[in-house]
Design an enzyme around this catalytic site. Structure first.
Site, PDB file in Angstrom:
ATOM      1  N   ARG A 186       0.837  -1.208   0.000  1.00  0.00           N
ATOM      2  CA  ARG A 186       0.000   0.000   0.000  1.00  0.00           C
ATOM      3  C   ARG A 186       0.874   1.261   0.000  1.00  0.00           C
ATOM      4  O   ARG A 186       0.573   2.236  -0.682  1.00  0.00           O
ATOM      5  CB  ARG A 186      -0.926   0.032   1.226  1.00  0.00           C
ATOM      6  N   HIS A 196      -3.839  -1.925  -8.151  1.00  0.00           N
ATOM      7  CA  HIS A 196      -4.687  -2.210  -6.986  1.00  0.00           C
ATOM      8  C   HIS A 196      -3.848  -2.945  -5.964  1.00  0.00           C
ATOM      9  O   HIS A 196      -3.026  -3.796  -6.323  1.00  0.00           O
ATOM     10  CB  HIS A 196      -5.878  -3.095  -7.367  1.00  0.00           C
ATOM     11  N   ASN A 225      -5.432   4.781 -11.372  1.00  0.00           N
ATOM     12  CA  ASN A 225      -4.257   4.805 -10.501  1.00  0.00           C
ATOM     13  C   ASN A 225      -3.367   3.569 -10.648  1.00  0.00           C
ATOM     14  O   ASN A 225      -2.656   3.189  -9.725  1.00  0.00           O
ATOM     15  CB  ASN A 225      -4.678   5.053  -9.048  1.00  0.00           C
TER      16      ASN A 225
HETATM   17  N1  UDP Z   1     -11.939   5.427  -7.056  1.00  0.00           N
HETATM   18  C1  UDP Z   1     -12.282   6.554  -7.802  1.00  0.00           C
HETATM   19  N2  UDP Z   1     -12.731   7.662  -7.141  1.00  0.00           N
HETATM   20  C2  UDP Z   1     -12.875   7.704  -5.785  1.00  0.00           C
HETATM   21  C3  UDP Z   1     -12.509   6.563  -5.046  1.00  0.00           C
HETATM   22  C4  UDP Z   1     -12.055   5.451  -5.709  1.00  0.00           C
HETATM   23  O1  UDP Z   1     -12.163   6.535  -9.030  1.00  0.00           O
HETATM   24  O2  UDP Z   1     -13.294   8.744  -5.244  1.00  0.00           O
HETATM   25  C5  UDP Z   1     -11.448   4.214  -7.766  1.00  0.00           C
HETATM   26  C6  UDP Z   1      -9.918   4.149  -7.800  1.00  0.00           C
HETATM   27  O3  UDP Z   1      -9.523   3.564  -9.038  1.00  0.00           O
HETATM   28  C7  UDP Z   1      -9.645   3.227  -6.638  1.00  0.00           C
HETATM   29  C8  UDP Z   1     -10.820   2.258  -6.699  1.00  0.00           C
HETATM   30  O4  UDP Z   1     -11.915   3.063  -7.095  1.00  0.00           O
HETATM   31  O5  UDP Z   1      -8.389   2.579  -6.745  1.00  0.00           O
HETATM   32  C9  UDP Z   1     -11.136   1.549  -5.394  1.00  0.00           C
HETATM   33  O6  UDP Z   1     -11.366   2.509  -4.390  1.00  0.00           O
HETATM   34  P1  UDP Z   1     -10.834   2.288  -2.905  1.00  0.00           P
HETATM   35  O7  UDP Z   1     -11.500   3.330  -2.057  1.00  0.00           O
HETATM   36  O8  UDP Z   1     -10.992   0.867  -2.511  1.00  0.00           O
HETATM   37  O9  UDP Z   1      -9.291   2.711  -3.035  1.00  0.00           O
HETATM   38  P2  UDP Z   1      -7.964   1.813  -3.077  1.00  0.00           P
HETATM   39  O10 UDP Z   1      -8.119   0.694  -2.081  1.00  0.00           O
HETATM   40  O11 UDP Z   1      -7.807   1.296  -4.498  1.00  0.00           O
HETATM   41  O12 UDP Z   1      -6.856   2.763  -2.717  1.00  0.00           O
HETATM   42 MG    MG Z   2      -9.668  -0.651  -1.757  1.00  0.00          MG
END
Ligand code: UDP
Ligand code: MG
Length: 167
Positions: free
Chosen positions: A91, A125, A122
């Site tokens: 992370r 994952h 981004n």
């Molecule tokens: N995402 C987005 N806008 C937001 C939040 C999330 O486009 O406001 C997308 C982004 O690609 C992210 C994925 O949804 O990686 C999953 O969201 P999460 O909150 O689980 O974030 P992550 O665990 O990937 O950091």
């Molecule tokens: Mg997530």
């Protein structure tokens, strides 16, 4: 504490030819690769993977993104990494969800972007905690595809199973 974590190189990461670069960054963690495969992501898999976000306004766009529909690259590289403190290490390397807020030296900070529709592309994952890692690894991988005893298994007998073999 030894942990497993699911990592996906998302379609934008593949289109931008970042695979080698990301694997090199991940090797800095000294974690082990326990599984890896290319996956063509179905709508069902994408929806299940991101089900915690199903009420968000960007959900449909996000599902299309993970399937590669925004990048004409309909696949992702799915991997399981294993080792000490794996979840937090990956992370940290990945960086914050929003590429604009991510450390510039993190993978997302260096290579991510926000689309005009507001989706965070981004690049990568990474599982966010142990229960999510377990849920995600079981969703993306069969036990035999992982080179360690990831989670308890049972054996079932399937009759009349048909599958592809080399001809
Ligand atoms: N995402 C987005 N806008 C937001 C939040 C999330 O486009 O406001 C997308 C982004 O690609 C992210 C994925 O949804 O990686 C999953 O969201 P999460 O909150 O689980 O974030 P992550 O665990 O990937 O950091
Ligand atoms: Mg997530």
């Amino acid at each position: 504490m030894k942990q497993q974590t699911l990592i996906l190189i998302k379609p934008d990461g593949l289109v931008k030819s970042l695979t080698g670069n990301i694997l090199t960054r991940l090797s800095e963690t000294k974690l082990e690769i326990a599984a890896a495969k290319m996956v063509r992501v179905t709508p069902e898999l994408a929806r299940e993977h991101y089900k915690h976000l199903q009420d968000k306004p960007f959900f449909n766009e996000l599902i299309e993104y993970l399937q590669g529909k925004l990048h004409s690259r309909r696949k992702v590289l799915a991997m399981v990494y294993w080792g000490e403190n794996a979840i937090q290490k990956v992370r940290e390397l990945a960086g914050a969800t929003n590429p604009e807020e991510a450390e510039p030296t993190s993978i997302r900070g260096a290579y991510g972007r926000i689309t005009s529709k507001g989706v965070y592309e981004n690049v990568i994952h990474a599982s966010s905690n142990e229960s999510e890692a377990e849920r995600e690894i079981k969703l993306w991988f069969e036990p035999d595809e992982i080179i360690l005893d990831a989670y308890p298994v049972k054996t079932i007998t399937i009759e009349k199973l048909s599958k592809k073999v080399w001809s």
